[in-house]
Scaffold this motif. Structure first.
Motif, PDB file in Angstrom:
ATOM      1  N   GLU A   1      -8.242   8.603 -11.443  1.00 18.25           N
ATOM      2  CA  GLU A   1      -7.471   9.559 -12.262  1.00 18.25           C
ATOM      3  C   GLU A   1      -7.173  10.787 -11.423  1.00 18.25           C
ATOM      4  OE1 GLU A   1      -5.128  10.404 -14.307  1.00 18.25           O
ATOM      5  OE2 GLU A   1      -6.196   9.222 -15.839  1.00 18.25           O
ATOM      6  N   LYS A   2      -6.078  11.466 -11.766  1.00 19.95           N
ATOM      7  CA  LYS A   2      -5.676  12.673 -11.049  1.00 19.95           C
ATOM      8  C   LYS A   2      -4.892  13.573 -11.982  1.00 19.95           C
ATOM      9  CE  LYS A   2      -2.847  14.103  -7.046  1.00 19.95           C
ATOM     10  NZ  LYS A   2      -2.092  13.605  -5.871  1.00 19.95           N
TER      11      LYS A   2
ATOM     12  N   ASP B   1       0.856  -1.187   0.000  1.00 21.66           N
ATOM     13  CA  ASP B   1       0.000   0.000   0.000  1.00 21.66           C
ATOM     14  C   ASP B   1       0.888   1.230   0.000  1.00 21.66           C
ATOM     15  OD1 ASP B   1       0.958   0.247   2.613  1.00 21.66           O
ATOM     16  OD2 ASP B   1      -0.857  -0.582   3.507  1.00 21.66           O
ATOM     17  N   ASP B   2       0.275   2.405   0.225  1.00 19.41           N
ATOM     18  CA  ASP B   2       1.037   3.650   0.188  1.00 19.41           C
ATOM     19  C   ASP B   2       2.185   3.644   1.197  1.00 19.41           C
ATOM     20  OD1 ASP B   2      -0.563   4.678  -1.782  1.00 19.41           O
ATOM     21  OD2 ASP B   2      -1.901   5.725  -0.411  1.00 19.41           O
TER      22      ASP B   2
ATOM     23  N   ILE C   1      -7.304  17.998  -9.771  1.00 22.31           N
ATOM     24  CA  ILE C   1      -8.604  17.437 -10.132  1.00 22.31           C
ATOM     25  C   ILE C   1      -8.554  15.916  -9.938  1.00 22.31           C
ATOM     26  CG2 ILE C   1     -10.401  17.362 -11.878  1.00 22.31           C
ATOM     27  CD1 ILE C   1      -9.509  20.203 -11.057  1.00 22.31           C
ATOM     28  N   HIS C   2      -9.565  15.377  -9.269  1.00 27.02           N
ATOM     29  CA  HIS C   2      -9.622  13.942  -9.002  1.00 27.02           C
ATOM     30  C   HIS C   2     -10.855  13.301  -9.629  1.00 27.02           C
ATOM     31  CE1 HIS C   2      -7.166  15.016  -5.268  1.00 27.02           C
ATOM     32  NE2 HIS C   2      -6.434  14.106  -5.881  1.00 27.02           N
ATOM     33  N   LEU C   3     -10.712  12.020  -9.944  1.00 29.70           N
ATOM     34  CA  LEU C   3     -11.834  11.161 -10.323  1.00 29.70           C
ATOM     35  C   LEU C   3     -11.741   9.928  -9.438  1.00 29.70           C
ATOM     36  CD1 LEU C   3     -14.214  10.418 -12.269  1.00 29.70           C
ATOM     37  CD2 LEU C   3     -12.488   9.253 -13.680  1.00 29.70           C
ATOM     38  N   ALA C   4     -12.830   9.567  -8.777  1.00 31.04           N
ATOM     39  CA  ALA C   4     -12.793   8.441  -7.837  1.00 31.04           C
ATOM     40  C   ALA C   4     -14.067   7.615  -7.933  1.00 31.04           C
ATOM     41  CB  ALA C   4     -12.612   8.953  -6.406  1.00 31.04           C
ATOM     42  N   VAL C   5     -13.954   6.371  -7.475  1.00 31.77           N
ATOM     43  CA  VAL C   5     -15.101   5.462  -7.390  1.00 31.77           C
ATOM     44  C   VAL C   5     -15.139   4.895  -5.983  1.00 31.77           C
ATOM     45  CG1 VAL C   5     -15.037   4.857  -9.829  1.00 31.77           C
ATOM     46  CG2 VAL C   5     -13.771   3.468  -8.186  1.00 31.77           C
TER      47      VAL C   5
ATOM     48  N   VAL D   1      -3.211   7.923  -8.080  1.00 32.30           N
ATOM     49  CA  VAL D   1      -4.034   7.016  -8.872  1.00 32.30           C
ATOM     50  C   VAL D   1      -3.827   5.587  -8.375  1.00 32.30           C
ATOM     51  CG1 VAL D   1      -4.456   6.079 -11.173  1.00 32.30           C
ATOM     52  CG2 VAL D   1      -3.999   8.528 -10.878  1.00 32.30           C
ATOM     53  N   GLY D   2      -4.919   4.899  -8.095  1.00 33.10           N
ATOM     54  CA  GLY D   2      -4.855   3.557  -7.542  1.00 33.10           C
ATOM     55  C   GLY D   2      -4.845   3.530  -6.035  1.00 33.10           C
ATOM     56  N   GLY D   3      -4.740   4.713  -5.404  1.00 36.27           N
ATOM     57  CA  GLY D   3      -4.738   4.788  -3.949  1.00 36.27           C
ATOM     58  C   GLY D   3      -6.149   4.813  -3.386  1.00 36.27           C
ATOM     59  N   ARG D   4      -6.249   4.517  -2.107  1.00 36.37           N
ATOM     60  CA  ARG D   4      -7.539   4.492  -1.419  1.00 36.37           C
ATOM     61  C   ARG D   4      -7.521   5.431  -0.222  1.00 36.37           C
ATOM     62  NH1 ARG D   4      -6.961  -0.500  -3.587  1.00 36.37           N
ATOM     63  NH2 ARG D   4      -8.830  -1.523  -4.414  1.00 36.37           N
TER      64      ARG D   4
END
Length: 263
Positions: free
Chosen positions: A128-129, A25-26, A114-118, A142-145
């Motif tokens: 996306e970022k 993880d991060d 700018i972020h895109l998240a689900v 990107v890919g982080g939670r």
């Protein structure tokens, strides 16, 4: 090789591979064999065999320290093959491509991040970022939670998502990240209702001190909430009330573009 009751050896092997990959993880982009053994609770020989196979598949990569080999000195990282596979995911080919032009418009207008998240369980997953001119937290890679209850994108997703998603987040516990994080289930539900009425969600230093964010939901062809788009920047300069109409308009435009792509 021990397998769980009712599981085939192949399924058990996949479960072990998943457990190993979940260690990264991060905070742990690379890990040693002993650290993976400790994190998974699996026998050392089992982990070693699984890692050898994951290296062969390209799902893990090996990083040698000072040229030394073995004795726990090697470290491992998620392999490029997984990244290649991830780029083919439905999330990136439809939602991301529909949203990206409008994310770029927001960036050009604001020069903020700018972020895109689900929604991914009780967390948000950043799809996306676009990084702004001012450096902000790296937590939203990107890919982080991140926890959904203290992020603007997360609250937008919860507000317009299924009620059981909110129940799951509350059951998990509303852990405080800062002094302004909402930790009361009653207050969270009230805020989500306000978000449904206004159409935008806010993060006022609830996730990271000094950072603020405004987000709006994206909807798929069946009118279900499939993502959220946001503008993030320093709390001292970001005028969330002025940015809210822009992010809401961009999210609505991306929703229309997504419906066109998948119909």
């Amino acid at each position: 090789m021990r397998s769980s009751a009712g599981q085939s050896p192949e399924r058990s092997s996949l479960a072990r591979a998943d457990a190993i990959l979940a260690c990264f993880d991060d905070a742990h982009p690379t890990m040693s064999l002993p650290a993976i053994v400790a994190a998974t609770g699996l026998p050392k020989t089992t982990v070693h065999r699984a890692i050898e196979k994951l290296l062969e598949l390209g799902w893990l990569e090996q990083q040698r320290i000072n040229g030394a080999i073995g004795h726990g000195r090697d470290r491992y990282a998620v392999g490029r093959r997984l990244f290649e596979i991830a780029t083919l995911a439905h999330l990136r080919t439809d939602l991301r491509e529909a949203a990206l032009p409008y994310m770029e418009d927001l960036y050009e207008a604001t020069h903020e991040t700018i972020h895109l998240a689900v929604l991914d369980g009780v967390h948000v997953l950043y799809a996306e970022k676009i990084s702004g001119h001012r450096r902000i937290t790296d937590l939203s890679r990107v890919g982080g939670r991140m926890p959904s209850h203290c992020t603007a994108v997360g609250k937008a997703l919860l507000a317009f998502g299924p009620p059981e998603a909110v129940d799951a987040v509350i059951a998990e516990g509303l852990d405080p990240r800062t002094r302004t994080t909402i930790t009361s289930p009653v207050k969270l539900r009230a805020e989500l209702e306000a978000i449904r009425l206004e159409g935008v969600a806010y993060d006022r230093e609830e996730c990271d001190i000094g950072m603020a964010c405004v987000a709006a939901p994206l909807f798929g062809p069946d009118s279900t909430c499939v993502g959220a788009m946001s503008i993030t920047g320093p709390a001292r300069v970001l005028r969330l009330d002025r940015l809210a109409p822009a992010v809401r308009t961009a999210a609505l435009s991306a929703s229309r573009a997504l419906r066109t792509r998948v119909e």
